[in-house]
Design a protein around this motif. Structure first.
Motif, short mmCIF file in Angstrom:
data_model
loop_
_atom_site.label_atom_id
_atom_site.label_comp_id
_atom_site.label_asym_id
_atom_site.label_seq_id
_atom_site.Cartn_x
_atom_site.Cartn_y
_atom_site.Cartn_z
N LYS A 1 0.85 -1.18 0.00
CA LYS A 1 0.00 0.00 0.00
C LYS A 1 0.89 1.23 0.00
O LYS A 1 1.85 1.32 0.76
CB LYS A 1 -0.92 0.02 1.22
CG LYS A 1 -1.83 1.23 1.21
CD LYS A 1 -2.92 1.12 2.24
CE LYS A 1 -3.81 2.36 2.10
NZ LYS A 1 -5.12 2.16 2.58
N VAL A 2 0.52 2.18 -0.87
CA VAL A 2 1.25 3.44 -0.97
C VAL A 2 0.55 4.48 -0.10
O VAL A 2 -0.67 4.67 -0.21
CB VAL A 2 1.29 3.94 -2.43
CG1 VAL A 2 1.96 5.30 -2.52
CG2 VAL A 2 2.00 2.93 -3.32
N GLU A 3 1.32 5.11 0.77
CA GLU A 3 0.83 6.22 1.58
C GLU A 3 1.86 7.32 1.49
O GLU A 3 2.92 7.24 2.11
CB GLU A 3 0.61 5.77 3.03
CG GLU A 3 -0.53 4.78 3.17
CD GLU A 3 -0.78 4.35 4.61
OE1 GLU A 3 -0.01 4.74 5.50
OE2 GLU A 3 -1.74 3.61 4.82
N GLY A 4 1.57 8.31 0.65
CA GLY A 4 2.53 9.40 0.42
C GLY A 4 3.73 8.87 -0.34
O GLY A 4 3.60 8.35 -1.44
N THR A 5 4.91 8.98 0.28
CA THR A 5 6.14 8.51 -0.37
C THR A 5 6.64 7.22 0.26
O THR A 5 7.81 6.87 0.11
CB THR A 5 7.23 9.59 -0.29
OG1 THR A 5 7.46 9.91 1.09
CG2 THR A 5 6.84 10.84 -1.06
N THR A 6 5.77 6.50 0.95
CA THR A 6 6.14 5.23 1.58
C THR A 6 5.24 4.12 1.06
O THR A 6 4.04 4.30 0.90
CB THR A 6 5.99 5.31 3.11
OG1 THR A 6 6.82 6.38 3.59
CG2 THR A 6 6.40 4.02 3.79
N MET A 7 5.85 2.96 0.79
CA MET A 7 5.09 1.78 0.40
C MET A 7 5.49 0.66 1.35
O MET A 7 6.67 0.42 1.59
CB MET A 7 5.42 1.37 -1.04
CG MET A 7 4.57 0.22 -1.56
SD MET A 7 5.08 -0.44 -3.20
CE MET A 7 5.22 1.00 -4.20
N THR A 8 4.49 0.00 1.94
CA THR A 8 4.74 -1.12 2.85
C THR A 8 3.83 -2.27 2.46
O THR A 8 2.78 -2.08 1.84
CB THR A 8 4.45 -0.74 4.32
OG1 THR A 8 3.10 -0.27 4.41
CG2 THR A 8 5.40 0.34 4.82
N GLY A 9 4.25 -3.50 2.82
CA GLY A 9 3.41 -4.64 2.53
C GLY A 9 4.15 -5.95 2.69
O GLY A 9 5.12 -6.05 3.43
N SER A 10 3.69 -6.98 1.94
CA SER A 10 4.28 -8.32 2.02
C SER A 10 5.06 -8.62 0.76
O SER A 10 4.72 -8.19 -0.34
CB SER A 10 3.19 -9.37 2.23
OG SER A 10 2.32 -9.39 1.11
N TRP A 11 6.14 -9.40 0.95
CA TRP A 11 7.06 -9.76 -0.13
C TRP A 11 7.30 -11.26 0.04
O TRP A 11 8.00 -11.66 0.96
CB TRP A 11 8.35 -8.97 0.04
CG TRP A 11 9.34 -9.07 -1.06
CD1 TRP A 11 10.06 -10.16 -1.44
CD2 TRP A 11 9.76 -8.02 -1.92
NE1 TRP A 11 10.88 -9.86 -2.47
CE2 TRP A 11 10.72 -8.54 -2.79
CE3 TRP A 11 9.42 -6.69 -2.03
CZ2 TRP A 11 11.35 -7.77 -3.76
CZ3 TRP A 11 10.05 -5.94 -3.00
CH2 TRP A 11 10.99 -6.47 -3.85
N ASN A 12 6.71 -12.07 -0.83
CA ASN A 12 6.77 -13.52 -0.66
C ASN A 12 7.38 -14.19 -1.88
O ASN A 12 7.19 -13.76 -3.01
CB ASN A 12 5.35 -14.07 -0.45
CG ASN A 12 4.64 -13.36 0.69
OD1 ASN A 12 5.19 -13.18 1.76
ND2 ASN A 12 3.42 -12.94 0.44
N HIS A 13 8.08 -15.30 -1.63
CA HIS A 13 8.58 -16.15 -2.72
C HIS A 13 8.69 -17.57 -2.19
O HIS A 13 9.22 -17.83 -1.12
CB HIS A 13 9.92 -15.64 -3.28
CG HIS A 13 11.05 -15.63 -2.31
ND1 HIS A 13 11.18 -14.67 -1.34
CD2 HIS A 13 12.10 -16.46 -2.17
CE1 HIS A 13 12.28 -14.90 -0.65
NE2 HIS A 13 12.86 -15.99 -1.13
N GLY A 14 8.09 -18.49 -2.98
CA GLY A 14 8.06 -19.89 -2.54
C GLY A 14 7.35 -19.99 -1.20
O GLY A 14 6.27 -19.45 -1.01
N ASP A 15 8.00 -20.68 -0.26
CA ASP A 15 7.42 -20.82 1.07
C ASP A 15 7.93 -19.75 2.04
O ASP A 15 7.62 -19.77 3.22
CB ASP A 15 7.69 -22.22 1.63
CG ASP A 15 9.18 -22.49 1.81
OD1 ASP A 15 10.00 -21.71 1.28
OD2 ASP A 15 9.52 -23.49 2.47
N LYS A 16 8.72 -18.83 1.53
CA LYS A 16 9.28 -17.76 2.36
C LYS A 16 8.36 -16.55 2.31
O LYS A 16 7.92 -16.12 1.26
CB LYS A 16 10.67 -17.40 1.90
CG LYS A 16 11.61 -18.59 1.90
CD LYS A 16 13.03 -18.14 1.94
CE LYS A 16 14.04 -19.23 1.83
NZ LYS A 16 13.80 -20.49 2.36
#
Length: 145
Positions: A121-136
């Motif tokens: 999610k973008v809020e102003g100049t910051t983006m936060t969230g989930s970053w997944n690959h495989g089972d990680k």
């Protein structure tokens, strides 16, 4: 008579000098406006370089850089631009909610294919969230700038 002629000459000279020294009448015209308005920064909240980190825990973080381009409809970009760049294979952005979804395919350390799914999610100049690959699974925080 000489005095009258001298006075008339001086007055004529002053009249001519006064006319030469005066500025022409100024007309008030509206200022010219540039027909192309300056772009609204909020109109394109994504295009640019985003830097930050991602990882499975607060102690285990990996630096990351995203180069994004949003044309108002399509979102494209590159993860870690440079010799090991990974192009986004799918990407979308909902301007109303600020939600971003991205996918990318890269090669793992052993040469195996790794599929990344990134939601944020973008809020102003910051983006936060989930970053997944495989089972990680992990989170990320990046800042535009």
């Amino acid at each position: 008579m000489r005095r009258s002629l001298l006075l008339l000459s001086v007055l004529s000279l002053l009249l001519v000098l006064g006319a030469c020294a005066s500025e022409p009448a100024k007309t008030t015209e509206p200022a010219a406006t540039d027909t192309a308005a300056a772009p609204d920064a909020s109109a394109d909240p994504l295009t640019g370089t985003w830097k930050g980190d991602w990882g499975p825990t607060a102690e285990h973080r990996n630096p990351v850089e995203l180069e994004l381009k949003w044309d108002g409809t399509a979102l494209t970009g590159t993860v870690n631009p440079g010799p090991n760049a990974v192009m986004l294979t799918k990407a979308s952005f909902n301007k109303d909610t600020g939600m971003v979804a991205m996918e990318a395919d890269a090669k793992g350390h052993g040469g195996e294919a790794v599929h990344y799914t990134i939601e944020g999610k973008v809020e102003g100049t910051t983006m936060t969230g989930s970053w997944n690959h495989g089972d990680k699974k992990g989170d990320f925080k990046i800042m535009k700038g």
